[in-house]
Design a protein around this motif. Structure first.
Motif, mmCIF file in Angstrom:
data_model
loop_
_atom_site.group_PDB
_atom_site.id
_atom_site.type_symbol
_atom_site.label_atom_id
_atom_site.label_comp_id
_atom_site.label_asym_id
_atom_site.label_seq_id
_atom_site.Cartn_x
_atom_site.Cartn_y
_atom_site.Cartn_z
ATOM 1 N N ILE A 268 0.839 -1.196 0.000
ATOM 2 C CA ILE A 268 0.000 0.000 0.000
ATOM 3 C C ILE A 268 0.874 1.246 0.000
ATOM 4 O O ILE A 268 1.862 1.322 0.744
ATOM 5 C CB ILE A 268 -0.959 -0.003 1.211
ATOM 6 N N LEU A 269 0.533 2.160 -0.878
ATOM 7 C CA LEU A 269 1.197 3.462 -0.884
ATOM 8 C C LEU A 269 0.510 4.328 0.162
ATOM 9 O O LEU A 269 -0.700 4.596 0.077
ATOM 10 C CB LEU A 269 1.092 4.104 -2.268
ATOM 11 N N ASP A 270 1.249 4.736 1.165
ATOM 12 C CA ASP A 270 0.713 5.458 2.323
ATOM 13 C C ASP A 270 1.242 6.885 2.303
ATOM 14 O O ASP A 270 2.463 7.099 2.307
ATOM 15 C CB ASP A 270 1.124 4.734 3.607
ATOM 16 N N ILE A 271 0.341 7.861 2.284
ATOM 17 C CA ILE A 271 0.729 9.269 2.135
ATOM 18 C C ILE A 271 0.105 10.087 3.256
ATOM 19 O O ILE A 271 -1.111 9.981 3.521
ATOM 20 C CB ILE A 271 0.274 9.830 0.770
ATOM 21 N N THR A 272 0.941 10.923 3.907
ATOM 22 C CA THR A 272 0.455 11.850 4.921
ATOM 23 C C THR A 272 0.940 13.251 4.580
ATOM 24 O O THR A 272 2.137 13.469 4.359
ATOM 25 C CB THR A 272 0.954 11.466 6.330
ATOM 26 N N THR A 337 9.946 8.194 2.227
ATOM 27 C CA THR A 337 10.646 9.455 2.049
ATOM 28 C C THR A 337 9.803 10.565 2.666
ATOM 29 O O THR A 337 8.569 10.493 2.667
ATOM 30 C CB THR A 337 10.913 9.753 0.564
ATOM 31 N N THR A 338 10.460 11.561 3.198
ATOM 32 C CA THR A 338 9.783 12.712 3.792
ATOM 33 C C THR A 338 10.453 13.983 3.288
ATOM 34 O O THR A 338 11.690 14.089 3.291
ATOM 35 C CB THR A 338 9.838 12.672 5.333
ATOM 36 N N PHE A 339 9.655 14.937 2.845
ATOM 37 C CA PHE A 339 10.193 16.238 2.453
ATOM 38 C C PHE A 339 9.111 17.300 2.631
ATOM 39 O O PHE A 339 7.923 16.977 2.789
ATOM 40 C CB PHE A 339 10.724 16.214 1.015
ATOM 41 N N ASN A 340 9.521 18.566 2.594
ATOM 42 C CA ASN A 340 8.599 19.664 2.823
ATOM 43 C C ASN A 340 7.942 20.112 1.526
ATOM 44 O O ASN A 340 8.578 20.127 0.462
ATOM 45 C CB ASN A 340 9.311 20.845 3.474
ATOM 46 N N VAL A 341 6.701 20.516 1.650
ATOM 47 C CA VAL A 341 5.905 20.976 0.518
ATOM 48 C C VAL A 341 5.341 22.351 0.852
ATOM 49 O O VAL A 341 4.886 22.583 1.977
ATOM 50 C CB VAL A 341 4.747 19.989 0.230
ATOM 51 N N GLY A 342 5.373 23.237 -0.113
ATOM 52 C CA GLY A 342 4.762 24.547 0.052
ATOM 53 C C GLY A 342 3.521 24.652 -0.819
ATOM 54 O O GLY A 342 3.570 24.355 -2.019
ATOM 55 N N ILE A 343 2.405 25.051 -0.223
ATOM 56 C CA ILE A 343 1.166 25.230 -0.979
ATOM 57 C C ILE A 343 1.173 26.648 -1.544
ATOM 58 O O ILE A 343 1.100 27.628 -0.791
ATOM 59 C CB ILE A 343 -0.079 25.021 -0.091
ATOM 60 N N ARG A 344 1.313 26.762 -2.857
ATOM 61 C CA ARG A 344 1.317 28.073 -3.496
ATOM 62 C C ARG A 344 1.079 27.915 -4.976
ATOM 63 O O ARG A 344 1.241 26.823 -5.529
ATOM 64 C CB ARG A 344 2.619 28.842 -3.239
ATOM 65 N N LYS A 345 0.700 29.010 -5.622
ATOM 66 C CA LYS A 345 0.549 29.015 -7.064
ATOM 67 C C LYS A 345 1.296 30.214 -7.617
ATOM 68 O O LYS A 345 1.057 31.352 -7.215
ATOM 69 C CB LYS A 345 -0.925 29.082 -7.482
#
Length: 887
Positions: A268-272, A337-345
Motif C-alpha cells: 500500500i502506498l501510504d501518504i500523509t 521518504t519525507t520532504f517539505n511541501v509549500g502550498i502556493r501558485k
C-alpha cells in the motif's frame, strides 16, 4: 460504481493487513569519515585491488568528503589556502588534468540484513568509476547527477567493506588567464563549457581566478541506505489554487514504485500531508515499475481547505507541510521518504503586459534579488554558512536568487530558499555563447538536466527554469529541454535565455556609476544582471591579503577582482578620489568605498522602484554572493561581514519605502504591497553641510498598491551649501514610523563633487546597549544618538570579542551604516551565535565617515571606537597602483 466498490473493498482489506506496519527502516548512514586520497600515477593498481578491504592506503593523503581534491590537499597541508593573498598562483594547474583515487572502509550496519542495500553519491565532478569490495559497480558522469548503486550482493551486514572511487577531472579544463593589474582580468570561461554539466566558472571569470583542480572530486555527500523490495522513486507534488480565492488548494501527488525483486509485490502506498492521510493499495509485477498519481479527482481528501500558504519573503509566512510517502508491506516499511511541501501558485503574467511578472497566490511580486555565480570557489559550503548567506538576503528584503548556470546546485541551497522565502531563477549548464562552446556530449548533458529537475522540482522556491545564460541554447538542446519540461514540469515557466523573451534583459552595466545613472534604462523591465563595485570593510580587506599588500593596489588586488574588466576596477580608485577626495591610505579607501557602495546599490534598486510595475518588474544585482574574497559584486564579504551594499539594498527594497528620485529630484512613496497606504504622511528635511535645517515640509501620502507615487519636487533654497543632506521619514496615519531615508547630495552645478564632505566635523555619538540571550543566541539592542548640531554620516557597527578583539561572524544587524541628523536617535538589534563569543564579553566597535563614540561598558557588553578604521591610525601611502609583469 462497481469499480468504486471493488476499490473500497481492496482498501479496507489493505488497512487490515497494513495499518499495523511498525518495523522501521534501518537508518541511512552518511560516509564522511576515514577517506583517503591519492593521485592515479602514485596508485596504479587496478580498481579491484584498491577496493579490496585489505589494501594498504596509509601513505595516502587524508581526504575531505564531501570536498574537492584541492580542498583535501589544502586541509592535509599540501597547499596553502588558495583564496588568501596570491596563494592561488602557487598551486599547479596540473591538478585539473590529474585523476585521483578516493578510498574508505566502513562497517555495514548489522540491521541492514535482509534488506536491499544502496550506495548513494549526491554529487561528483567530473566522472567517477565506483568500486566496492573488488567489484566495479558503474560510472557517474557530470557534476549534477546522482549515482545510485545496488551493493546488496557485494557487501555483508556487520562486516567491513571497502569503497574506492576513481575521480577523473573534466576532459577540457582549458588554460586559465591570470588576473593582474597589467593585463586585467582576461576573458571569461572558455573550452570548459564544452564539457557541459560541470563547474565551468572554475576556469576563471572576472569574479574568480582559475581554481586549479576545477573543483573535481566528491563534492557532495556519500551515504548508504537500506530498504525492502519496493523503492519509491521520483515523487512529484503540485498544488493549484482557485485564484483569486485562496481558501482551498488542489494537491496532486505522484510517485513511481519500483519492484527490484524477482517476485510480485503487494502493498500500500501510504501518504500523509498535514491532516490528510491517503492509502492506495497496489500490486507490482516482478522487476517492474508503476507510476501512481493521486489528485482530488481520484482522492477527494486532496482537496485541501483553508491551506496555510507559502509566500515569498516580505509577502507572508513561509508555511511548509511535511509530506511523508511510504510503501507498506505486511508488518514492515519497504521504503519511505519525507520532504517539505509549500502550498502556493506562481503565475507569470498580468493583464495588459507582455513582460514577465511573477505573482504568488495572485499577488504580483516585484522581484528584488541577486545572481549567484558560484556559492564558494572550492564548494566548501556547509549548511551553516549557506544559511547565513541566504538569511542576509532575506534581511535585505530580497526575494529571489538567480542560480547562474546552475553552479550552486545542492539540496541545502533549495531547502534554505524554501525556509526564507527566496524564489529561485534556476538555470542549467550553458554560459553566454561568447564564454564557451556548446556541450560535446548531449546524452551526459541531458542526463544531468533530467536528474536536477527530478531531484529539486518539489521545492516551492523554484519559480523559473532557464536554459542558458545570455543566449539561446542550440536547437538540439532547446528541443530536448522543452520535451523534458512537458514530461517532468507541469507548472513552472521555462525560459530559454536569461536575456531574451518576456522583457527579460541582462547586459549590466557592472561598474560603479553615479546614482542618477541608475534611473536611466532601456527596454529591460525584468533585469537579470546589473552590478557595481562593492568595497568590503577595512578588517575584511586586511583578512584577505598580507600586510605587505595594504599600502598599494597591486596584483593581489587584481586576484580579488579589482582590475580592468567589466567592473572597471582599474578606474574605480580615481573615480572614488574625484568624488570624495584624494585617498590617503587603505583605511581611507575603505571609508570612501563604503560611501560609494551605499550610493550605488541604493540607487540600483530605487531606480527600479521609480517605475514599479510600470513597466519594471524585477532587478537582480550582479552579484549578491561572493565566491571568493572580492572588492566587487557582493552584498557581504566572503568572511560573511555585510558591506554597505546590503544595508543600502535593505533600505531601498522595503515593501513600503520613501525615496528621493536622484534623477528628477522628486520625492516618491513606494508601495510594493497588495493593499493601499492611506492617510500617511512624509517629513522632508534639508540640512546644510553645517547641520543647519534649511527646509522642513510635511507631505500627505496616499499610495495605491503596487505603485510608485510621486509626491512632488524638492524646491532647493537658494542659500543651500554646495553639499547638503536630504532626510525623509514616512509615517502611517497613527504616526507610526514606516521608512527613513538619508541622502548626501551636491548642487546640480557640480553634482559629482562631494569633496566638501571632508569638512564635516567629528561627531561623538551617545550610545546605550542592553543584552538578552535566548536559545543559544546573543541578542543586543543598541541605541545611537547624535547629540551634535551637525550630521553624523554612515555610522558602522562591528561586533567583536572584547578580550581578543576578534570579529564575530556572521552577525545579523537590523540596520547598519546609519546616518543621523542633529538630535536623532536610532535603535539597532543585533544577533549572533552565543557560542561564537568563546566565553568573552561582546564588544561593539563603531566607525564611520565622521564618527566617534562615547565608550560604554557594562558587565555584559561594551561599545568603543574602532581605532583600526581611523584614517589617522595609519601612515599616508596614497594607495598607488603598481603594475608588474611577473605573472
Amino acid at each position: 460504481m462497481r469499480n468504486r466498490l471493488i476499490f473500497a473493498a481492496l482498501l479496507a482489506a489493505a488497512r487490515i493487513t497494513f495499518a499495523a506496519a511498525s518495523v522501521p527502516l534501518p537508518t541511512p548512514m552518511e560516509l564522511n569519515a576515514n577517506w583517503r586520497l591519492e593521485e592515479l600515477a602514485k596508485a596504479p593498481q587496478q580498481g579491484r585491488i584498491i577496493s579490496s578491504p585489505h589494501f594498504d592506503d596509509h601513505s595516502w593523503h587524508n581526504a575531505t568528503v564531501p570536498g574537492t581534491v584541492l580542498t583535501s590537499l589544502v586541509n592535509d597541508g599540501v597547499y596553502p589556502e588558495p583564496l588568501y593573498g596570491e596563494n592561488n598562483r602557487t598551486i599547479p594547474d596540473a591538478l585539473a588534468r590529474t585523476s585521483y583515487w578516493y578510498r574508505t572502509t566502513i562497517r555495514i550496519p548489522a540491521d541492514y540484513s535482509h534488506h536491499r542495500i544502496w550506495l548513494h553519491f549526491d554529487g561528483i565532478n567530473y566522472s567517477a568509476v565506483v568500486w566496492v569490495n573488488g567489484y566495479q559497480l558503474g560510472i557517474i558522469r557530470g557534476a549534477f547527477i546522482r549515482g545510485l548503486f545496488d551493493v546488496t550482493s557485494v557487501v555483508r551486514p556487520g562486516q567491513e567493506a571497502a569503497i574506492a572511487v576513481l575521480i577523473t577531472p573534466e576532459p577540457n579544463p582549458g588554460t586559465p588567464h591570470e588576473h593582474t593589474i597589467a593585463n586585467g582580468l582576461g576573458k571569461n570561461g572558455g573550452i570548459t563549457a564544452s564539457d557541459g554539466p560541470t563547474f565551468l566558472s572554475t576556469i576563471g571569470w572576472d569574479w574568480l581566478p582559475a581554481i586549479r583542480d576545477r573543483d573535481s572530486g566528491i563534492w557532495q555527500k556519500v551515504w548508504l541506505s537500506a530498504n525492502g523490495p519496493v523503492r519509491i522513486k521520483d515523487p512529484l507534488v503540485t498544488t493549484d489554487l482557485p485564484l483569486p480565492k485562496t481558501d482551498a488548494a488542489d494537491v496532486t501527488i505522484a510517485a513511481t514504485l519500483v519492484n527490484t525483486d524477482p517476485a510480485a509485490q503487494r502493498g500500500i502506498l501510504d501518504i500523509t500531508l498535514g491532516d490528510i492521510h491517503v492509502q492506495w493499495p497496489t500490486t507490482l509485477n516482478p522487476h517492474s515499475s508503476q507510476r501512481i498519481s493521486l489528485s482530488p479527482k481520484t482522492t477527494p481528501s486532496l482537496h485541501m481547505l483553508n491551506p496555510k500558504l507559502w509566500w515569498p519573503n516580505g509577502y507572508g509566512p513561509q508555511n511548509l507541510y511535511a509530506l511523508h510517502i511510504a510503501f507498506l508491506q505486511s508488518q514492515s516499511i519497504s521504503d519511505e521518504t519525507t520532504f517539505n511541501v509549500g502550498i502556493r501558485k506562481i503565475t507569470y503574467s498580468v493583464p495588459g503586459s507582455d513582460n514577465l511578472t511573477i505573482s504568488a497566490n495572485g499577488v504580483p511580486i516585484f522581484i528584488r534579488g541577486g545572481d549567484w555565480g558560484l556559492d564558494e570557489a572550492l564548494k566548501r559550503i556547509p549548511r551553516s554558512r549557506l544559511e547565513a548567506e541566504i538569511r542576509m538576503h532575506a534581511l535585505a528584503h530580497m526575494n529571489m536568487i538567480r542560480n547562474w548556470v546552475g553552479q550552486s546546485t545542492g539540496e541545502d541551497f533549495y531547502q534554505l530558499c524554501d525556509q526564507y522565502g527566496i524564489l529561485l531563477w534556476d538555470e542549467f549548464f550553458q554560459p553566454n555563447p561568447s564564454d564557451g562552446p556548446n556541450p560535446n556530449n548531449l546524452a551526459i548533458y541531458l542526463a544531468n538536466v533530467r536528474d536536477k529537475i527530478l531531484r529539486y522540482r518539489n521545492h516551492p522556491s523554484i519559480a523559473v527554469w532557464c536554459a542558458r545564460n545570455e543566449g539561446l541554447p542550440p536547437p538540439n538542446i532547446e528541443v530536448a529541454l522543452r520535451a523534458l519540461m512537458r514530461e517532468l514540469e507541469p507548472t513552472r515557466l521555462y525560459q530559454s535565455s536569461s536575456t531574451e523573451g518576456h522583457g527579460v534583459r541582462s547586459n549590466g552595466p557592472y561598474r560603479w556609476r553615479t546614482p542618477r545613472e541608475y534611473y536611466v534604462y532601456k527596454d529591460e523591465p525584468f533585469k537579470t544582471e546589473i552590478g557595481s563595485v562593492s568595497i568590503p570593510t577595512l578588517e575584511s580587506i586586511q583578512g584577505m591579503m598580507p600586510e605587505k599588500d595594504w599600502s598599494s593596489i597591486n596584483d593581489d588586488w587584481a586576484e580579488h577582482d579589482l582590475a580592468r574588466g567589466a567592473q572597471s576596477g582599474d578606474t574605480f580608485p580615481a573615480t572614488l578620489a574625484n568624488r570624495y577626495g584624494e585617498i590617503t591610505n587603505l583605511a581611507d579607501f575603505a571609508r570612501k568605498g563604503q560611501l560609494a557602495t551605499y550610493e550605488a546599490f541604493r540607487a540600483m534598486y530605487e531606480g527600479r522602484n521609480a517605475q514599479l510595475f510600470a513597466p519594471e518588474t524585477a532587478i537582480l544585482t550582479w552579484m549578491s554572493n561572493p565566491a571568493q574574497p572580492s572588492f566587487v559584486w557582493q552584498l557581504y564579504h566572503y568572511d560573511l561581514e555585510p558591506n554597505a551594499a546590503l544595508f543600502a539594498v535593505q533600505s531601498a527594497a522595503e515593501p513600503l519605502h520613501i525615496q528621493l528620485n536622484e534623477s528628477t529630484g522628486h520625492i516618491e512613496a513606494i508601495n510594493n504591497l497588495p493593499t493601499a497606504l492611506t492617510g500617511a504622511h512624509a517629513q522632508l528635511t534639508l540640512y546644510d553641510l553645517d547641520g543647519h535645517r534649511e527646509l522642513n515640509r510635511t507631505l500627505p501620502v496616499d499610495a495605491p498598491a503596487d505603485k510608485a507615487t510621486d509626491l512632488g519636487a524638492i524646491e532647493l533654497p537658494a542659500t543651500l551649501s554646495p553639499v547638503y543632506f536630504v532626510h525623509l521619514a514616512l509615517e502611517d496615519a497613527a504616526n507610526k514610523p514606516i521608512s527613513t531615508s538619508f541622502y548626501w547630495r551636491a548642487l546640480l552645478s557640480h553634482p559629482d563633487d562631494l569633496q566638501p564632505l571632508n569638512m564635516l566635523p567629528m561627531v561623538t555619538l551617545q550610545s546605550q546597549i542592553s543584552r538578552q540571550d535566548a536559545n543559544g543566541k546573543l541578542q543586543l539592542t543598541v541605541t545611537l544618538r547624535n547629540p551634535a548640531t551637525t550630521i553624523a554620516l554612515m555610522a558602522h557597527l562591528q561586533l567583536r570579542r572584547q578580550h581578543t578583539g576578534d570579529r564575530i561572524l556572521p552577525v545579523f544587524y537590523s540596520s547598519n551604516y546609519i546616518s543621523l541628523a542633529p538630535g536623532e536617535s536610532r535603535t539597532i538589534t543585533i544577533e549572533a551565535a552565543l557560542s561564537d563569543l568563546h566565553g568573552e564579553t561582546p564588544l561593539l566597535v563603531v566607525d564611520g565617515w565622521n564618527i566617534d563614540v562615547t565608550p560604554t561598558a557594562t558587565a555584559e557588553a561594551a561599545i568603543a571606537l574602532n581605532a583600526n578604521a581611523q584614517v589617522s591610525h595609519w601612515p599616508a601611502t596614497g594607495l598607488p597602483i603598481i603594475r608588474t609583469t611577473t605573472h
